[in-house]
Design a protein around this motif. Sequence first.
Motif, short mmCIF file in Angstrom:
data_model
loop_
_atom_site.label_atom_id
_atom_site.label_comp_id
_atom_site.label_asym_id
_atom_site.label_seq_id
_atom_site.Cartn_x
_atom_site.Cartn_y
_atom_site.Cartn_z
N PRO A 23 0.89 -1.37 0.03
CA PRO A 23 0.02 0.16 -0.06
C PRO A 23 0.78 1.32 -0.17
O PRO A 23 1.84 1.24 0.78
N VAL A 24 0.58 2.15 -0.81
CA VAL A 24 1.28 3.48 -0.81
C VAL A 24 1.17 4.38 0.46
O VAL A 24 2.49 4.77 0.67
N LEU A 25 0.22 4.29 0.97
CA LEU A 25 0.26 4.95 2.30
C LEU A 25 0.69 4.30 3.55
O LEU A 25 0.53 4.80 4.58
N LYS A 26 1.11 3.01 3.29
CA LYS A 26 1.50 2.03 4.39
C LYS A 26 0.66 2.19 5.51
O LYS A 26 1.02 1.87 6.62
N VAL A 27 -0.50 1.81 5.18
CA VAL A 27 -1.79 1.69 6.21
C VAL A 27 -2.53 0.62 6.04
O VAL A 27 -2.98 0.13 4.94
N ALA A 28 -3.07 -0.07 7.06
CA ALA A 28 -3.91 -1.21 7.05
C ALA A 28 -5.13 -0.69 7.59
O ALA A 28 -5.31 -0.10 9.00
N VAL A 29 -6.28 -0.88 7.24
CA VAL A 29 -7.62 -0.49 7.64
C VAL A 29 -8.36 -1.70 8.17
O VAL A 29 -8.58 -2.43 6.99
N VAL A 30 -8.84 -1.89 9.29
CA VAL A 30 -9.57 -2.68 9.80
C VAL A 30 -11.04 -2.47 10.02
O VAL A 30 -11.28 -1.46 10.93
N ALA A 31 -12.00 -2.84 9.48
CA ALA A 31 -13.51 -2.28 9.35
C ALA A 31 -14.19 -3.42 9.58
O ALA A 31 -13.93 -4.49 9.00
N CYS A 32 -15.50 -3.16 9.90
CA CYS A 32 -16.70 -4.05 9.58
C CYS A 32 -17.12 -4.37 8.14
O CYS A 32 -16.72 -3.73 7.64
N MET A 33 -17.91 -5.29 7.78
CA MET A 33 -17.86 -5.95 6.62
C MET A 33 -19.36 -5.29 6.15
O MET A 33 -19.68 -5.29 5.01
N ASP A 34 -19.85 -4.48 7.01
CA ASP A 34 -21.24 -3.72 6.77
C ASP A 34 -21.37 -3.13 5.46
O ASP A 34 -20.48 -2.62 5.12
N ALA A 35 -22.45 -3.37 4.75
CA ALA A 35 -22.33 -2.97 3.20
C ALA A 35 -22.59 -1.39 3.15
O ALA A 35 -22.55 -0.81 2.04
N ARG A 36 -22.93 -0.75 4.18
CA ARG A 36 -23.06 0.86 4.20
C ARG A 36 -21.82 1.49 4.24
O ARG A 36 -21.73 2.68 4.18
N LEU A 37 -20.72 0.90 4.68
CA LEU A 37 -19.42 1.35 4.84
C LEU A 37 -18.61 1.41 3.46
O LEU A 37 -18.03 0.40 3.06
N ASP A 38 -18.56 2.56 2.68
CA ASP A 38 -17.61 2.80 1.63
C ASP A 38 -16.33 3.51 2.10
O ASP A 38 -16.26 4.45 2.05
N LEU A 39 -15.30 2.51 2.55
CA LEU A 39 -14.23 2.93 3.39
C LEU A 39 -13.43 3.88 2.20
O LEU A 39 -12.80 4.77 2.78
N HIS A 40 -13.07 3.55 0.88
CA HIS A 40 -12.41 4.43 0.29
C HIS A 40 -12.95 5.72 -0.02
O HIS A 40 -12.09 6.77 0.25
N ASP A 41 -14.15 5.86 -0.22
CA ASP A 41 -14.76 6.96 -0.39
C ASP A 41 -14.84 7.86 1.12
O ASP A 41 -14.36 9.30 1.12
N ALA A 42 -15.09 7.52 2.19
CA ALA A 42 -15.26 8.00 3.37
C ALA A 42 -13.92 8.43 3.79
O ALA A 42 -13.75 9.17 4.59
N LEU A 43 -12.63 7.59 3.54
CA LEU A 43 -11.42 7.88 3.84
C LEU A 43 -10.71 8.63 3.02
O LEU A 43 -9.58 9.10 3.26
N GLY A 44 -11.13 8.97 1.69
CA GLY A 44 -10.41 9.56 0.74
C GLY A 44 -9.41 8.78 -0.05
O GLY A 44 -8.37 9.30 -0.41
N LEU A 45 -9.60 7.46 -0.11
CA LEU A 45 -8.47 6.62 -0.37
C LEU A 45 -8.63 6.33 -1.83
O LEU A 45 -9.89 6.21 -2.47
#
Length: 185
Positions: free
Chosen positions: A48-70
Motif C-alpha cells: 500500500p502506497v500510504l503504508k496503512v492497514a484499515v480494519v473495519a466491519c463488513m457492513d455494506a453501508r461502509l464505503d471505506l475508500h470514499d469515506a477516507l479519501g482513499l
Amino acid sequence: MSIPASKPLPPSTDSAAAPAGDTVTDRLVEANQQYAAAFTDPGMDARPVLKVAVVACMDARLDLHDALGLELGDCHTIRNAGGVVTDDIIRSLTISQRALGTRSVVLIHHTGCGLLSLTEDFRHDLAAEVGQRPTWAVEAFKDLDEDVRQSMQRVRTSPFLLHKDDIRGFVFDVTTGLLREIDPQ
C-alpha cells in the motif's frame, strides 16, 4: 462499473428456481466482464502506497475508500463482522506489516452494527441447529467505544506486529458519514 442496489433481485434466491444468468452472482460476473473489457493494468505493487492497514466491519453501508479519501493501492482493507480484532485479523495485519510494509493501523467500528444485538447464544443456537458448535467466537459487544478500545489493545499487545506507534480507532456514524475517534485510555 457498479451494480445498482435498486436493481431488483431475482424472484428466488434458490439457484434451482432462478433462471440461468439471473442470479446476483451472475450479475457480478457480467459486471466484471464489462470492467475487464476496459481494464488497464495500473502496474501497482501489492504494498500500500500510504503504508496503512484499515480494519473495519463488513457492513455494506461502509464505503471505506470514499469515506477516507482513499484511492486504489493506498491501503490494505481487512474486514470482518464487527471489525473486531480476532486471531485472523492479527494474521492479516502481521502479513501486511512484515511482508508488505504497512506501519499504521486504523480500526473502524460503526453505529448500528449487527454485533450490538447478538450474544454468544448465537453460537449455541447454531450448534443446536446443525449439531456442531462453531470453533469461533461471535465477538458480540454492547459498547462500541469499549470494543474499539479492546481492538486497539489487541493490536498493541500482539507480539507478531512490528509497528504499534500509529494505531488509532474510530466509530463511523452510518447516518452522518463522520468518524469519531476513540481515546484508547
